[in-house]
Design a protein around this motif. Structure first.
Motif, mmCIF file in Angstrom:
data_model
loop_
_atom_site.group_PDB
_atom_site.id
_atom_site.type_symbol
_atom_site.label_atom_id
_atom_site.label_comp_id
_atom_site.label_asym_id
_atom_site.label_seq_id
_atom_site.Cartn_x
_atom_site.Cartn_y
_atom_site.Cartn_z
ATOM 1 N N ILE A 152 0.836 -1.203 0.000
ATOM 2 C CA ILE A 152 0.000 0.000 0.000
ATOM 3 C C ILE A 152 0.878 1.263 0.000
ATOM 4 O O ILE A 152 0.765 2.115 0.880
ATOM 5 C CB ILE A 152 -0.990 0.004 1.197
ATOM 6 C CG1 ILE A 152 -0.260 -0.265 2.532
ATOM 7 C CG2 ILE A 152 -2.085 -0.997 1.018
ATOM 8 C CD1 ILE A 152 -1.115 0.058 3.747
ATOM 9 N N ASN A 153 1.710 1.334 -1.020
ATOM 10 C CA ASN A 153 2.695 2.434 -1.092
ATOM 11 C C ASN A 153 2.088 3.823 -0.955
ATOM 12 O O ASN A 153 2.656 4.696 -0.326
ATOM 13 C CB ASN A 153 3.458 2.341 -2.420
ATOM 14 C CG ASN A 153 4.669 1.429 -2.237
ATOM 15 O OD1 ASN A 153 5.277 1.430 -1.159
ATOM 16 N ND2 ASN A 153 4.977 0.637 -3.253
ATOM 17 N N LYS A 154 0.914 4.008 -1.577
ATOM 18 C CA LYS A 154 0.341 5.370 -1.565
ATOM 19 C C LYS A 154 -0.050 5.824 -0.154
ATOM 20 O O LYS A 154 -0.225 7.010 0.093
ATOM 21 C CB LYS A 154 -0.833 5.487 -2.537
ATOM 22 C CG LYS A 154 -2.060 4.732 -2.119
ATOM 23 C CD LYS A 154 -3.252 5.064 -3.025
ATOM 24 C CE LYS A 154 -4.466 4.276 -2.594
ATOM 25 N NZ LYS A 154 -5.660 4.508 -3.290
ATOM 26 N N PHE A 155 -0.171 4.882 0.776
ATOM 27 C CA PHE A 155 -0.535 5.256 2.148
ATOM 28 C C PHE A 155 0.701 5.587 3.006
ATOM 29 O O PHE A 155 0.573 6.140 4.085
ATOM 30 C CB PHE A 155 -1.326 4.127 2.827
ATOM 31 C CG PHE A 155 -2.774 4.057 2.394
ATOM 32 C CD1 PHE A 155 -3.758 4.715 3.115
ATOM 33 C CD2 PHE A 155 -3.149 3.345 1.263
ATOM 34 C CE1 PHE A 155 -5.095 4.660 2.719
ATOM 35 C CE2 PHE A 155 -4.479 3.287 0.863
ATOM 36 C CZ PHE A 155 -5.456 3.948 1.588
ATOM 37 N N LYS A 156 1.908 5.234 2.481
ATOM 38 C CA LYS A 156 3.128 5.411 3.285
ATOM 39 C C LYS A 156 3.395 6.882 3.587
ATOM 40 O O LYS A 156 3.497 7.696 2.659
ATOM 41 C CB LYS A 156 4.335 4.837 2.545
ATOM 42 C CG LYS A 156 4.517 3.353 2.727
ATOM 43 C CD LYS A 156 5.873 2.951 2.158
ATOM 44 C CE LYS A 156 5.988 1.466 1.987
ATOM 45 N NZ LYS A 156 7.144 1.091 1.196
ATOM 46 N N GLY A 157 3.528 7.213 4.825
ATOM 47 C CA GLY A 157 3.813 8.589 5.260
ATOM 48 C C GLY A 157 2.733 9.581 4.865
ATOM 49 O O GLY A 157 2.952 10.793 4.857
ATOM 50 N N ASN A 158 1.582 9.060 4.535
ATOM 51 C CA ASN A 158 0.576 9.865 3.871
ATOM 52 C C ASN A 158 -0.827 9.657 4.444
ATOM 53 O O ASN A 158 -1.799 10.115 3.860
ATOM 54 C CB ASN A 158 0.582 9.417 2.392
ATOM 55 C CG ASN A 158 0.193 10.515 1.473
ATOM 56 O OD1 ASN A 158 0.041 11.659 1.899
ATOM 57 N ND2 ASN A 158 -0.003 10.172 0.203
ATOM 58 N N THR A 159 -0.908 8.932 5.553
ATOM 59 C CA THR A 159 -2.219 8.581 6.103
ATOM 60 C C THR A 159 -2.554 9.547 7.248
ATOM 61 O O THR A 159 -1.773 9.688 8.178
ATOM 62 C CB THR A 159 -2.216 7.120 6.614
ATOM 63 O OG1 THR A 159 -1.684 6.295 5.578
ATOM 64 C CG2 THR A 159 -3.607 6.651 6.988
ATOM 65 N N ASP A 160 -3.689 10.199 7.130
ATOM 66 C CA ASP A 160 -4.053 11.211 8.139
ATOM 67 C C ASP A 160 -4.542 10.596 9.434
ATOM 68 O O ASP A 160 -4.299 11.122 10.507
ATOM 69 C CB ASP A 160 -5.140 12.126 7.571
ATOM 70 C CG ASP A 160 -4.654 12.788 6.306
ATOM 71 O OD1 ASP A 160 -3.837 13.701 6.421
ATOM 72 O OD2 ASP A 160 -5.054 12.341 5.210
ATOM 73 N N VAL A 161 -5.280 9.486 9.295
ATOM 74 C CA VAL A 161 -5.790 8.821 10.497
ATOM 75 C C VAL A 161 -5.638 7.310 10.349
ATOM 76 O O VAL A 161 -6.015 6.732 9.327
ATOM 77 C CB VAL A 161 -7.287 9.163 10.742
ATOM 78 C CG1 VAL A 161 -7.878 8.261 11.830
ATOM 79 C CG2 VAL A 161 -7.454 10.619 11.152
ATOM 80 N N ILE A 162 -5.062 6.711 11.370
ATOM 81 C CA ILE A 162 -5.100 5.252 11.498
ATOM 82 C C ILE A 162 -5.933 5.004 12.745
ATOM 83 O O ILE A 162 -5.693 5.617 13.788
ATOM 84 C CB ILE A 162 -3.686 4.653 11.633
ATOM 85 C CG1 ILE A 162 -2.871 4.998 10.378
ATOM 86 C CG2 ILE A 162 -3.756 3.140 11.842
ATOM 87 C CD1 ILE A 162 -1.435 4.539 10.403
ATOM 88 N N CYS A 163 -6.965 4.176 12.600
ATOM 89 C CA CYS A 163 -7.837 3.987 13.752
ATOM 90 C C CYS A 163 -8.095 2.509 14.008
ATOM 91 O O CYS A 163 -7.799 1.657 13.155
ATOM 92 C CB CYS A 163 -9.148 4.750 13.559
ATOM 93 S SG CYS A 163 -10.108 4.192 12.163
ATOM 94 N N ALA A 164 -8.615 2.236 15.179
ATOM 95 C CA ALA A 164 -8.904 0.854 15.573
ATOM 96 C C ALA A 164 -9.874 0.882 16.734
ATOM 97 O O ALA A 164 -9.935 1.864 17.472
ATOM 98 C CB ALA A 164 -7.627 0.151 16.000
ATOM 99 N N SER A 165 -10.622 -0.201 16.890
ATOM 100 C CA SER A 165 -11.516 -0.324 18.044
ATOM 101 C C SER A 165 -11.465 -1.749 18.538
ATOM 102 O O SER A 165 -11.715 -2.676 17.755
ATOM 103 C CB SER A 165 -12.953 -0.029 17.647
ATOM 104 O OG SER A 165 -13.017 1.226 17.082
ATOM 105 N N ASN A 166 -11.177 -1.897 19.790
ATOM 106 C CA ASN A 166 -11.130 -3.222 20.409
ATOM 107 C C ASN A 166 -10.222 -4.159 19.635
ATOM 108 O O ASN A 166 -10.562 -5.309 19.391
ATOM 109 C CB ASN A 166 -12.558 -3.806 20.498
ATOM 110 C CG ASN A 166 -13.494 -2.801 21.102
ATOM 111 O OD1 ASN A 166 -13.220 -2.263 22.169
ATOM 112 N ND2 ASN A 166 -14.577 -2.468 20.409
ATOM 113 N N VAL A 167 -9.113 -3.646 19.202
ATOM 114 C CA VAL A 167 -8.197 -4.406 18.361
ATOM 115 C C VAL A 167 -6.752 -4.298 18.874
ATOM 116 O O VAL A 167 -6.031 -5.302 18.916
ATOM 117 C CB VAL A 167 -8.257 -3.885 16.901
ATOM 118 C CG1 VAL A 167 -7.092 -4.406 16.071
ATOM 119 C CG2 VAL A 167 -9.570 -4.286 16.253
ATOM 120 N N ILE A 168 -6.341 -3.114 19.268
ATOM 121 C CA ILE A 168 -4.936 -2.930 19.642
ATOM 122 C C ILE A 168 -4.586 -3.819 20.846
ATOM 123 O O ILE A 168 -3.495 -4.367 20.917
ATOM 124 C CB ILE A 168 -4.623 -1.435 19.921
ATOM 125 C CG1 ILE A 168 -4.943 -0.591 18.670
ATOM 126 C CG2 ILE A 168 -3.177 -1.221 20.320
ATOM 127 C CD1 ILE A 168 -4.267 -1.056 17.384
#
Ligand code: TYD
Length: 399
Positions: A152-168
């Motif tokens: 997912i090269n286009k997301f590298k250094g370029n993602t505004d939000v990484i989110c998760a719920s009941n996962v980490i």
């Protein structure tokens, strides 16, 4: 046993005994080959971090048969819609990129479908990832980890939000997850996740939050300390009602944002209550033992009165309760649940039959052990007839 973050040696402060997979619902022919592990719990005082000592490999838990679907609760669908709106409002712009870790059936991501946000989910369970993709939610069927980022090269250094719920809290190799976040997140990006909160678990003695998939039970102190090790700041925390008391954590690159007062407020509160050190764990252990005794005394009393007892919702949490307390079919006749992948199978370890939700009415139990006590409002609202005909709800947690 070693800390999963720092590798320092840890000694368990308590054990729940032999546990099967919390979501390992099985058929009769699998009874003799069931997997068990010793579920003991440790606390790393340096990180104020509660964690499992032993746990099964993630591949064993999140497999093709993984039966948890986020959309099984209406209240959770509503919660995720509100969560998505909050993210949109506070952290995203028109051309933003967003990744969800452990996106399950796409209950959160579906809320971004009608926007211009470029979003993507990571979901390790094949069946669930397929369901999400079939519903138009772009989902990579994999764990979120460093070896996947080249896809997912286009997301590298370029993602505004990484989110998760009941996962980490499910991820034993958390350092790899944080390093993956570091690769993908933009300079000013945010990592936002919500998890069952240690303070709520201690408060309620809801020990059933501890099971194989919940490797960690986080607190504000622990999240702050973990992320500081990786050059991130915990910049905000917001309590949530979900899962019997959760906390939403907002993390950003060090020094890029003001740290909100909520972080200080909660760390101070936790310090005062000894949630940052092992003292509170010893108290929790005693509370668990007392809760187990009370539960068994009450259930035995119901049995003496010839009551028919059922379980309501075959949750992961119920696996801990049933196996820790040794409750089997001599006490609970059946557990009703809405998940078709669980119906017709047997509960992990104690082998109580799982039946469809309609049998809750047709078999007229006297007592229902509400295993999904965290969905109490939703369930009590739709099961008003149970009380009307003299039924009684029961739980080890105040309901
Ligand atoms: P949850 O507390 O989210 O489970 P877990 O402990 O695994 O995180 O509850 C989900 C389970 O509860 C799922 O098996 C479906 C079941 N359920 C019902 O059977 N009826 C209901 O009304 C609700 C809300 C859940």
């Amino acid at each position: 046993m070693n800390c999963k973050i720092t590798n320092s040696k840890l000694d368990p402060f308590m054990s729940f005994g032999k546990m099967p997979l919390a979501n390992g619902f099985i058929t009769k022919d699998q009874f003799d080959n069931e997997f068990f592990f010793e579920m003991n719990v440790c606390f790393n005082e340096n990180l104020s971090l509660l964690q499992l000592g032993n746990h099964p490999k993630p591949e064993k838990m999140f497999n093709i048969d993984y039966p948890f679907y986020t959309s099984s609760s209406r209240a959770m669908i509503k919660h995720f819609s509100e969560y998505a709106n909050w993210i949109k409002k506070n952290f995203l712009h028109e051309d933003s990129k967003l990744i969800e870790i452990g996106s399950n059936d796409g209950t959160l991501l579906t809320n971004f479908k009608s926007t211009s946000v470029d979003f993507l989910g990571f979901e390790p369970s094949e069946t669930i990832a397929k369901l999400a993709n079939d519903n138009g939610i772009k989902t990579i069927n994999s764990f979120f980890c460093k070896k996947e980022v080249d896809k997912i090269n286009k997301f590298k250094g370029n993602t505004d939000v990484i989110c998760a719920s009941n996962v980490i809290c499910h991820i034993p190799n958390l350092p790899d997850t944080i390093e993956t976040v570091d690769i993908l997140l933009s300079n000013k990006g945010f990592f936002i996740f919500e998890e069952p909160y240690l303070g709520s678990m201690f408060d309620k003695t809801s020990y059933d939050q501890i099971y194989d998939e919940h490797i960690f039970i986080f607190s504000v102190n622990s999240v702050k300390k973990i992320f500081n090790l990786f050059d991130f700041d915990l910049i905000d925390v917001i309590p949530q009602n979900t899962h019997g008391g959760s906390m939403r954590y907002v993390v950003a690159r060090k020094g890029k944002n003001e740290i909100k007062g909520s972080v200080k407020k909660y760390t101070e509160k936790e310090n005062k209550l000894n949630y940052d050190n092992i003292k509170s764990c010893f108290e929790f252990k005693l509370n668990c033992e007392e809760s187990k005794k009370k539960t068994l005394d009450q259930l035995n009393q119901f049995k003496k009165e010839k009551k028919i007892i059922c379980g309501y919702a075959a949750t992961s949490k119920s696996t801990t309760i049933l196996n820790y307390c040794g409750i089997n079919t001599t006490v609970i006749d059946f557990i009703c649940d809405t998940t078709k992948q669980k119906i017709g199978k047997y509960s992990p370890g104690m082998h109580i039959p799982i039946v469809s939700a309609s049998e809750f009415q047709s078999r007229s139990p006297d007592i229902a052990y509400l295993f999904a006590w965290n969905h109490k409002n939703e369930i009590l609202k739709k099961e008003t007839k149970f009380l009307e005909r003299g039924g009684k709800w029961f739980s080890h947690v105040e309901i």
